[in-house]
Design a protein around this motif. Structure first.
Motif, short mmCIF file in Angstrom:
data_model
loop_
_atom_site.label_atom_id
_atom_site.label_comp_id
_atom_site.label_asym_id
_atom_site.label_seq_id
_atom_site.Cartn_x
_atom_site.Cartn_y
_atom_site.Cartn_z
N UNK A 413 -6.48 -0.46 -20.55
CA UNK A 413 -7.27 -1.52 -21.17
C UNK A 413 -8.18 -2.27 -20.19
N UNK A 414 -8.26 -1.77 -18.97
CA UNK A 414 -9.13 -2.41 -18.00
C UNK A 414 -8.71 -3.82 -17.66
N UNK A 415 -7.40 -4.03 -17.51
CA UNK A 415 -6.86 -5.35 -17.19
C UNK A 415 -6.39 -5.41 -15.74
N UNK A 416 -6.40 -6.60 -15.13
CA UNK A 416 -5.84 -6.73 -13.78
C UNK A 416 -4.35 -6.39 -13.80
N UNK A 417 -3.87 -5.80 -12.72
CA UNK A 417 -2.44 -5.52 -12.63
C UNK A 417 -1.67 -6.79 -12.29
N UNK A 418 -0.40 -6.83 -12.68
CA UNK A 418 0.43 -8.00 -12.41
C UNK A 418 0.66 -8.21 -10.92
N UNK A 419 0.67 -7.13 -10.16
CA UNK A 419 0.82 -7.19 -8.71
C UNK A 419 -0.38 -6.49 -8.07
N UNK A 420 -1.01 -7.15 -7.12
CA UNK A 420 -2.16 -6.54 -6.47
C UNK A 420 -1.84 -6.22 -5.01
N UNK A 421 -2.84 -5.77 -4.29
CA UNK A 421 -2.63 -5.33 -2.91
C UNK A 421 -2.22 -6.49 -2.01
N UNK A 422 -2.67 -7.71 -2.33
CA UNK A 422 -2.29 -8.86 -1.51
C UNK A 422 -0.79 -9.15 -1.65
N UNK A 423 -0.27 -8.98 -2.86
CA UNK A 423 1.17 -9.12 -3.06
C UNK A 423 1.92 -8.04 -2.29
N UNK A 424 1.44 -6.80 -2.40
CA UNK A 424 2.09 -5.69 -1.69
C UNK A 424 2.14 -5.95 -0.20
N UNK A 425 1.03 -6.41 0.37
CA UNK A 425 0.97 -6.67 1.81
C UNK A 425 1.83 -7.86 2.20
N UNK A 426 1.72 -8.95 1.46
CA UNK A 426 2.45 -10.17 1.80
C UNK A 426 3.95 -9.97 1.70
N UNK A 427 4.40 -9.43 0.57
CA UNK A 427 5.85 -9.26 0.39
C UNK A 427 6.42 -8.28 1.41
N UNK A 428 5.65 -7.23 1.72
CA UNK A 428 6.11 -6.25 2.71
C UNK A 428 6.11 -6.83 4.12
N UNK A 429 5.21 -7.77 4.39
CA UNK A 429 5.07 -8.32 5.75
C UNK A 429 6.31 -9.09 6.21
N UNK A 430 7.17 -9.47 5.28
CA UNK A 430 8.37 -10.20 5.67
C UNK A 430 9.26 -9.34 6.57
N UNK A 431 9.22 -8.03 6.42
CA UNK A 431 10.01 -7.15 7.29
C UNK A 431 9.61 -7.33 8.75
N UNK A 432 8.36 -7.06 9.15
CA UNK A 432 8.02 -7.21 10.57
C UNK A 432 8.03 -8.66 11.04
N UNK A 433 7.69 -9.60 10.17
CA UNK A 433 7.68 -11.01 10.59
C UNK A 433 9.09 -11.51 10.86
N UNK A 434 10.03 -11.17 9.96
CA UNK A 434 11.41 -11.59 10.18
C UNK A 434 12.00 -10.91 11.41
#
Length: 474
Positions: A413-434
């Motif tokens: 339907x050409x809608x934005x996804x609930x999770x975008x690349x910024x979410x993917x990067x931010x949530x994943x970044x907790x691994x190396x940051x922690x």
């Protein structure tokens, strides 16, 4: 696989991602050369956004043509779920092990899906990504291949759904962001817990002001999979055990973090500022390695390794002054918990220990009757429309199917996804940051703003199904 990764980075060209020319990443092109000061530099990197992927609606796809890479436990289950969604076409399957592709082919024999199979060769997945008859690449491999495969797929004009974590280094996080912005292709991390029923209920409640101003949230992944980490059959080449040797800190933050980030409008009105993290010593993994090695020489190389600690606790401060607490423990004999706690000025919700509970004052939790009334009022339309079917199809109680169906419906339907690349990067970044914080006596470290400042104007996610909802189920 190391050669494969090195060749990919060489061919991909960091300059093409807009990072090498800035000098930010020129000195650290692999995990082996990333040092503590490099992580600090990447954490402070100021991003100039090329294109805002938050709220981006890609052109509609009447039929979403899908290719799967990685057909272990999660990949095989995903193929079966996707085959139940109308207007999808599974065109390709890939796994290094022929027996795994054979299972998914067999599962599709009574359907209209007739995928081409790629197997045996380590780089067979590249051929799949290069096909012209695929719109979406679904990646469910070992962690170290998530980012290289996602980058290659986007660079070949494909949207990407990638299992968690989407990246394991800050370098990879930035690569995902830059590539998604440049190609205008979605990169969604498959954080299924955002689609669990109580998590979606509390998100709907938060959107409608039930909790008032959000003050503090907590999330966790506490799951005793100690024996599974050492299993010769559960994870290919014991890749997950090796991750517990390679990394410290919170290796798996996103199950608890994703849902509360959505509740707190992180990347969409607020952002994370900094993190501190502390880990216990390892009291379990090396002991198990010794016990197994005494009976089976196969496990001798895993004895006296520097395993990550049993329990990691990380705390985060946001720009608006709110706090987040995350915990990770996959080795202790504790009851399973994906803690989901929301604390606001008008109310509180908590899931785990079960049953999930809600309170509006200090006197205690609401009754079952009161909770039922809240569910009737605040259950999102997405759950009302497809929730029962999701439970019937399954996948962690139905949340996996909700996630897949919703993603396909948005693409159609050409809608934005609930999770975008910024979410993917931010949530994943907790691994190396922690990991950095743990290695530096729990000092604080800045958390990158992957949105390049657009968090100030990005709008919260719409889960109301005011648009879309047109995709059927087979």
């Amino acid at each position: 696989m190391k050669n494969n990764r090195r060749d990919f980075l060489k061919l991909g060209g960091l300059a093409g991602l807009g990072l090498a020319s800035s000098g930010i990443l020129s000195a650290y092109t692999s995990a082996e050369t990333s040092k503590q000061d490099d992580i600090l530099k990447l954490a402070k990197h100021v991003h100039k956004q090329e294109f805002n992927m938050s709220g981006y609606a890609a052109p509609k796809l009447d039929t979403v043509r899908v290719g799967f890479i990685g057909l272990g436990n999660r990949g095989t289950a995903a193929v079966k779920r996707m085959a139940r969604i109308a207007n999808t076409k599974i065109n390709a399957l890939c796994d290094l092990r022929p027996e795994k592709t054979a299972i998914s082919v067999k599962n599709l024999t009574k359907t209209l899906h007739k995928p081409v199979v790629y197997t045996d060769k380590e780089e067979a997945w590249k051929k799949l990504c290069e096909r012209d008859d695929i719109d979406l690449i679904y990646i469910a491999t070992s962690w170290e291949l998530h980012t290289p495969m996602a980058l290659y797929a986007m660079n070949h004009g494909k949207h990407v759904c990638v299992e968690i974590p989407a990246a394991t280094t800050l370098e990879e996080c930035w690569q995902l962001v830059k590539t998604s912005e440049r190609t205008k292709k979605h990169c969604m991390m498959l954080e299924n817990c955002c689609y669990d029923f109580f998590e979606m209920l509390t998100l709907s409640m938060a959107r409608q002001g039930f909790f008032g101003d959000i003050i503090h949230c907590e999330g966790a992944y506490i799951h005793d999979i100690l024996e599974g980490n050492f299993s010769k059959t559960k994870n290919y080449d014991l890749w997950r055990l090796k991750e517990n040797i390679k990394h410290k800190g919170n290796l798996y933050p996103t199950h608890g973090l994703g849902p509360i980030c959505q509740v707190m409008n992180i990347n969409r009105g607020d952002k994370m500022n900094y993190l501190v993290s502390v880990s216990s010593n390892d009291f379990m993994m090396n002991n198990m390695a010794k016990e197994l090695a005494a009976k089976d020489s196969f496990y001798k190389p895993f004895v006296d390794k520097n395993y990550r600690g049993n329990m990691n606790t990380s705390t985060i401060k946001t720009h608006m002054g709110r706090t987040i607490m995350l915990q990770h423990d996959v080795t202790s004999p504790r009851p399973y918990s994906r803690l989901h706690l929301i604390s606001g000025t008008k109310g509180t919700a908590q899931k785990y220990p079960l049953p999930a509970r809600i309170s509006t004052n200090h006197e205690g939790w609401l009754s079952e009757i009161e909770l039922k009334a809240i569910e009737e009022k605040y259950t999102p339309n997405l759950v009302k429309k497809i929730g029962e079917m999701a439970k019937a199809v399954g996948g962690h109680g139905g949340m996996d199917f909700l996630m897949d169906w919703r993603t396909i419906d948005c693409l159609r339907n050409g809608l934005p996804l609930d999770q975008d690349v910024y979410d993917a990067a931010l949530w994943s970044s907790i691994l190396p940051l922690s990991e950095w914080s743990v290695n530096n006596r729990s000092n604080s470290i800045d958390i990158p703003d992957f949105t390049g400042g657009s968090w100030k104007k990005n709008l919260p996610i719409d889960i109301s199904l005011s648009k879309g909802g047109t995709t059927g189920v087979i």
